[in-house]
Design a protein around this motif. Structure first.
Motif, short mmCIF file in Angstrom:
data_model
loop_
_atom_site.label_atom_id
_atom_site.label_comp_id
_atom_site.label_asym_id
_atom_site.label_seq_id
_atom_site.Cartn_x
_atom_site.Cartn_y
_atom_site.Cartn_z
N THR A 1 2.56 12.80 1.55
CA THR A 1 1.20 13.24 1.86
C THR A 1 0.69 12.38 2.99
O THR A 1 0.62 11.15 2.87
CB THR A 1 0.29 13.07 0.64
N PRO A 2 0.35 12.98 4.13
CA PRO A 2 0.04 12.18 5.31
C PRO A 2 -1.16 11.26 5.13
O PRO A 2 -2.18 11.66 4.58
CB PRO A 2 -0.22 13.24 6.39
N PHE A 3 -0.98 10.03 5.56
CA PHE A 3 -2.05 9.02 5.54
C PHE A 3 -2.63 8.86 4.15
O PHE A 3 -3.83 8.89 3.95
CB PHE A 3 -3.12 9.39 6.57
N ASP A 4 -1.75 8.72 3.23
CA ASP A 4 -2.15 8.58 1.84
C ASP A 4 -2.43 7.13 1.47
O ASP A 4 -3.21 6.85 0.56
CB ASP A 4 -1.02 9.12 0.93
N ASN B 1 0.81 -1.21 0.00
CA ASN B 1 0.00 0.00 0.00
C ASN B 1 0.85 1.27 0.00
O ASN B 1 0.33 2.36 -0.02
CB ASN B 1 -0.94 0.00 1.22
N ARG B 2 2.12 1.10 0.02
CA ARG B 2 2.97 2.28 -0.09
C ARG B 2 3.79 2.14 -1.36
O ARG B 2 4.45 1.14 -1.59
CB ARG B 2 3.92 2.40 1.09
N LYS B 3 3.74 3.13 -2.14
CA LYS B 3 4.52 3.13 -3.37
C LYS B 3 5.99 3.35 -3.08
O LYS B 3 6.84 3.29 -3.96
CB LYS B 3 4.02 4.25 -4.27
N GLN B 4 6.31 3.59 -1.81
CA GLN B 4 7.69 3.94 -1.47
C GLN B 4 8.64 2.75 -1.58
O GLN B 4 8.48 1.76 -0.91
CB GLN B 4 7.77 4.51 -0.06
N THR B 5 9.59 2.89 -2.44
CA THR B 5 10.64 1.89 -2.54
C THR B 5 11.95 2.61 -2.80
O THR B 5 12.50 3.19 -1.89
CB THR B 5 10.33 0.91 -3.68
N ALA B 6 12.41 2.51 -4.02
CA ALA B 6 13.67 3.18 -4.34
C ALA B 6 13.52 4.69 -4.21
O ALA B 6 14.41 5.38 -3.71
CB ALA B 6 14.12 2.81 -5.75
N GLU B 7 12.38 5.15 -4.66
CA GLU B 7 12.14 6.59 -4.63
C GLU B 7 12.23 7.13 -3.19
O GLU B 7 12.90 8.11 -2.92
CB GLU B 7 10.75 6.87 -5.22
N HIS B 8 11.53 6.46 -2.31
CA HIS B 8 11.50 6.90 -0.93
C HIS B 8 12.85 6.73 -0.24
O HIS B 8 13.27 7.58 0.54
CB HIS B 8 10.43 6.13 -0.15
#
Lengths: 136, 136
Positions: free
Chosen positions: A115-118, A5-12
DNA sequence: TGCTTATATGCACATGAATGCACATACTAA
DNA sequence: TTAGTATGTGCATTCATGTGCATATAAGCA
């Protein structure tokens, strides 16, 4: 299904490193004291000045102002130049602006990536985000 | 002759007010602690997380992390959302970026107006700056 | 209702920072 | 050299902050 549910990977990861890397606590701490901010204001208004002149408009003892100026100089926010028996201090504007610029550059992606709680788990209306893949 | 060796007048006064006005010591102080920065890094990497999860990767006690999260929230750097018995915290990226942007905007003129020791009294080669008025 | 988990708070303690006084140091001027 | 001024430093005090333990509060679960 446990979709990430989080797109965060390399980018983050890259962003986290960059953002935290530029968060110079030493620099920020130097700007976190009201007296030091007052000193900076006086320096902006009067330009390079010696310790006595700077302290003249403030309530603290000259020695206190001297110490604060030392703190600011260690953070490279100010520079000093000794002339005769007086020591003049002045703001290193280019450095400060550069420093803040770098911080903003590194933190910029946070506006979109943090963006909080995205994540869908916090939005009751989740289901699958399929349909139009990358919508606005 | 006592020429005003500093060009600072209205320009500097306005800048000083603007610059000092945006220097929110509360905000900056919240970013000045190493532990809080580590918390932010974890939040960037993991997205919204509860206190226990955040504290899991750090050496301090959970209660300490809880307090730091409270500090960050008071500075509006993070937001919280209570779900069940857990409290999730997340970074308010848009707010942080906006805040830093405003600071940079206000401080921007310092790059030119606060060149350290720019006034002629500090440069032995002063005399009159006539000749090519506004040179590079 | 109990029992467990999650977070926040009260308390005590340690550390760091700001402050002011007195004094040392550095420089100018006679 | 002696006197006078400007700045920085040693010391003690005060205050703020970070820290951890124990515990209270809140919420889920049997």
């Amino acid at each position: 299904m446990k979709q990430d549910n989080r797109k965060q990977t390399a980018e983050h990861t890259a962003m986290a490193e960059a953002a935290i890397g530029v968060l110079d606590t030493h620099f920020l701490k130097a700007l976190s004291d009201p007296t030091r901010v007052k000193i900076l204001k006086r320096l902006i208004l009067m330009g390079a000045s010696d310790v006595g002149t700077i302290a003249a408009g403030l309530s603290q003892d000259r020695s206190v102002i001297s110490r604060h100026l030392n703190t600011l100089e260690q953070a490279r926010i100010t520079t000093s130049r000794k002339i005769g028996r007086r020591v003049f201090y002045d703001i290193d504007g280019p450095y400060v602006v550069e420093k803040v610029s770098v911080i903003l550059e590194a933190l910029g992606p946070m506006a979109e990536l943090c963006t909080p709680f995205d994540s869908p788990q916090f939005n009751s209306l989740q289901a699958e985000p399929s349909k139009d893949g990358a919508a606005a």
